[in-house]
Design a protein around this motif. Structure first.
Motif, PDB file in Angstrom:
ATOM      1  N   MET A   1       0.808  -1.220   0.000  1.00 49.70           N
ATOM      2  CA  MET A   1       0.000   0.000   0.000  1.00 49.70           C
ATOM      3  C   MET A   1       0.846   1.278   0.000  1.00 49.70           C
ATOM      4  N   LEU A   2       2.155   1.164   0.231  1.00 50.22           N
ATOM      5  CA  LEU A   2       2.972   2.374   0.304  1.00 50.22           C
ATOM      6  C   LEU A   2       2.980   3.132  -1.016  1.00 50.22           C
TER       7      LEU A   2
ATOM      8  N   ASP B   1      22.630  -3.296 -10.257  1.00 54.00           N
ATOM      9  CA  ASP B   1      22.500  -4.758 -10.255  1.00 54.00           C
ATOM     10  C   ASP B   1      22.296  -5.330  -8.859  1.00 54.00           C
ATOM     11  N   HIS B   2      22.741  -4.624  -7.840  1.00 55.13           N
ATOM     12  CA  HIS B   2      22.652  -5.183  -6.488  1.00 55.13           C
ATOM     13  C   HIS B   2      21.458  -4.628  -5.702  1.00 55.13           C
ATOM     14  N   ILE B   3      20.560  -3.916  -6.381  1.00 49.92           N
ATOM     15  CA  ILE B   3      19.329  -3.432  -5.747  1.00 49.92           C
ATOM     16  C   ILE B   3      18.135  -3.905  -6.571  1.00 49.92           C
ATOM     17  N   HIS B   4      17.214  -4.581  -5.900  1.00 53.14           N
ATOM     18  CA  HIS B   4      15.985  -5.080  -6.534  1.00 53.14           C
ATOM     19  C   HIS B   4      14.816  -4.328  -5.910  1.00 53.14           C
ATOM     20  N   ILE B   5      14.025  -3.644  -6.742  1.00 51.63           N
ATOM     21  CA  ILE B   5      12.921  -2.827  -6.248  1.00 51.63           C
ATOM     22  C   ILE B   5      11.602  -3.432  -6.709  1.00 51.63           C
ATOM     23  N   ASP B   6      10.695  -3.614  -5.755  1.00 54.49           N
ATOM     24  CA  ASP B   6       9.360  -4.148  -6.061  1.00 54.49           C
ATOM     25  C   ASP B   6       8.363  -3.409  -5.177  1.00 54.49           C
ATOM     26  N   THR B   7       7.535  -2.585  -5.783  1.00 53.92           N
ATOM     27  CA  THR B   7       6.595  -1.779  -5.007  1.00 53.92           C
ATOM     28  C   THR B   7       5.189  -2.355  -4.987  1.00 53.92           C
ATOM     29  N   GLY B   8       5.032  -3.629  -5.428  1.00 52.48           N
ATOM     30  CA  GLY B   8       3.684  -4.166  -5.308  1.00 52.48           C
ATOM     31  C   GLY B   8       3.324  -5.354  -6.159  1.00 52.48           C
ATOM     32  N   SER B   9       4.285  -6.121  -6.650  1.00 56.01           N
ATOM     33  CA  SER B   9       3.949  -7.311  -7.429  1.00 56.01           C
ATOM     34  C   SER B   9       3.504  -8.440  -6.507  1.00 56.01           C
ATOM     35  N   SER B  10       3.098  -9.564  -7.103  1.00 56.47           N
ATOM     36  CA  SER B  10       2.683 -10.718  -6.304  1.00 56.47           C
ATOM     37  C   SER B  10       3.814 -11.236  -5.426  1.00 56.47           C
ATOM     38  N   ARG B  11       5.060 -11.043  -5.871  1.00 53.18           N
ATOM     39  CA  ARG B  11       6.189 -11.500  -5.055  1.00 53.18           C
ATOM     40  C   ARG B  11       6.279 -10.765  -3.721  1.00 53.18           C
ATOM     41  N   SER B  12       5.746  -9.565  -3.664  1.00 53.52           N
ATOM     42  CA  SER B  12       5.841  -8.803  -2.419  1.00 53.52           C
ATOM     43  C   SER B  12       4.824  -9.266  -1.386  1.00 53.52           C
ATOM     44  N   VAL B  13       3.924 -10.172  -1.771  1.00 54.24           N
ATOM     45  CA  VAL B  13       2.923 -10.669  -0.814  1.00 54.24           C
ATOM     46  C   VAL B  13       2.951 -12.192  -0.673  1.00 54.24           C
TER      47      VAL B  13
END
Length: 394
Positions: free
Chosen positions: A243-244, A272-284
């Motif tokens: 929700m952020l 390459d050493h930072i992975h950003i995910d602001t809301g995909s299914s992987r984040s839950v």
């Protein structure tokens, strides 16, 4: 044909009425279990979006007849107003409920993972359907024990901790709840870990909450991304609460505070050493809590999913909380707590390997929070509890 209602199958609806997907895995695994436990009942699914419906289907047993899916939608004008307000207030959720009250009256019970549905009780629809609640998480925040929970007819709980705090708050009674375990663990058990980086550096998961009062993102977020961008000792997964970044303007119901969402500088995503995910299914789906070696966060209940396997954790006190001895911050006893970022590097270096003291605290907290010894899987235990509460033929 008799019109006696007692001869009709009991209708049990699983309602998913949220604009994000983080609540689905908490109750969706119970659907097929209830179909097996009470085959004479009419089990149905009610969703407020196609994404919700698709997410629910992933948890269904393909060997069983698929349940009927029904859709509720808010008025288009309400959705436009909500967007104009930056999605700050869940107008669509409430309007969808209001527009569907006639549909809900034809159900004997609704199983829900959030408290907005208590709107039906507040509007005087007190007898039918019965409202059955399973909380979407086992965290410590005070909002998880709010007075709204007292409006539910029956409450399913993951473990003793939530039960004890709800009893102390007076929002459940000894006779209207049951501890059943945590279906989300069952749903994602035995999956191989996902490798996100092409190196063997330790992986840090930064998992800030969305609450504008409690979240470390607003005060420390960009500094944290800057820190990890400029070093080569750790990989970073930045996977905040979904929700952020779902809303432009974030509101804290609990603390009556508003803040505008901050953007993420695109330069971080290129590293390459930072992975950003602001809301995909992987984040839950516990992908990131399983992949991490170190947890960095504030008040998200995901810390309890992370300590299923005890590991180092660091917490950020960005709002000057007086947290010692406060049950709302019990998880801050799982690792060191930083009041600023000056000590972040030293804390990262010192926190691994996990000390025996922190391991014992995490292990005890996990056992208190999740009942893992029920004999049957949590989905089956929950299905049995629902069937017995609703007096369904089994």
């Amino acid at each position: 044909m008799s019109s006696d209602p007692s001869t009709h199958p009991r209708r049990i609806g699983f309602l998913f009425n949220h604009d994000a997907l983080h609540q689905v895995a908490h109750t969706a695994p119970i659907i097929s279990a209830l179909q097996r436990r009470a085959p004479g009942a009419q089990v149905e699914v009610i969703t407020s979006s196609d994404r919700q419906a698709d997410a629910v289907r992933q948890f269904l047993d393909p060997g069983l007849p698929p349940p009927v899916f029904r859709s509720i939608r808010a008025n288009r004008g309400i959705r436009l107003v909500e967007q104009m307000l930056g999605n700050m207030v869940p107008l669509s959720r409430l309007n969808g409920l209001k527009r569907s009250t006639e549909l809900f009256r034809h159900f004997d019970a609704l199983v829900v993972p959030e408290t907005t549905t208590t709107f039906l009780k507040k509007k005087g629809q007190s007898d039918q359907p019965k409202l059955i609640y399973f909380p979407h998480g086992a965290g410590d925040r005070s909002i998880g024990f709010s007075q709204e929970i007292g409006l539910f007819d029956y409450v399913l709980l993951p473990g003793e901790k939530t039960r004890d705090r709800m009893l102390a708050a007076g929002v459940i009674r000894p006779d209207n709840h049951r501890v059943v375990g945590y279906p989300k663990f069952e749903a994602f058990a035995n999956r191989p870990p996902v490798k996100l980086f092409d190196n063997d550096r330790p992986v840090v998961l930064y998992n800030p909450h969305f609450d504008p009062m409690l979240s470390s993102w607003f005060r420390f977020g960009e500094q944290i991304l800057d820190y990890f961008a400029s070093q080569n000792d750790y990989n970073l997964i930045f996977a905040p609460h979904v929700m952020l970044f779902q809303r432009k303007l974030l509101a804290s119901v609990e603390h009556r505070i508003l803040r505008f969402r901050q953007r993420i500088d695109p330069r971080f995503a290129a590293l390459d050493h930072i992975h950003i995910d602001t809301g995909s299914s992987r984040s839950v789906d516990m992908t990131y809590t399983s992949a991490a070696d170190i947890y960095l966060g504030d008040v998200s209940s995901q810390i309890y999913e992370y300590i299923e396997k005890p590991r180092p954790a660091i917490f950020l006190n960005s709002h000057d909380a007086k947290w010692q001895g406060n049950a709302n911050y019990e998880h801050w006893t799982f690792g060191p707590v930083l009041d600023d970022l000056a000590g972040l590097g030293a804390a990262l270096d010192a926190v691994s390997p996990l000390s025996d003291a922190y391991r014992q605290i995490q292990t005890a907290a996990f056992a208190y929070s999740f009942d893992m010894n029920g004999g049957n899987p949590p989905s089956q235990r929950a299905a049995t509890a629902i069937a017995e509460f609703m007096d369904l033929p089994q």
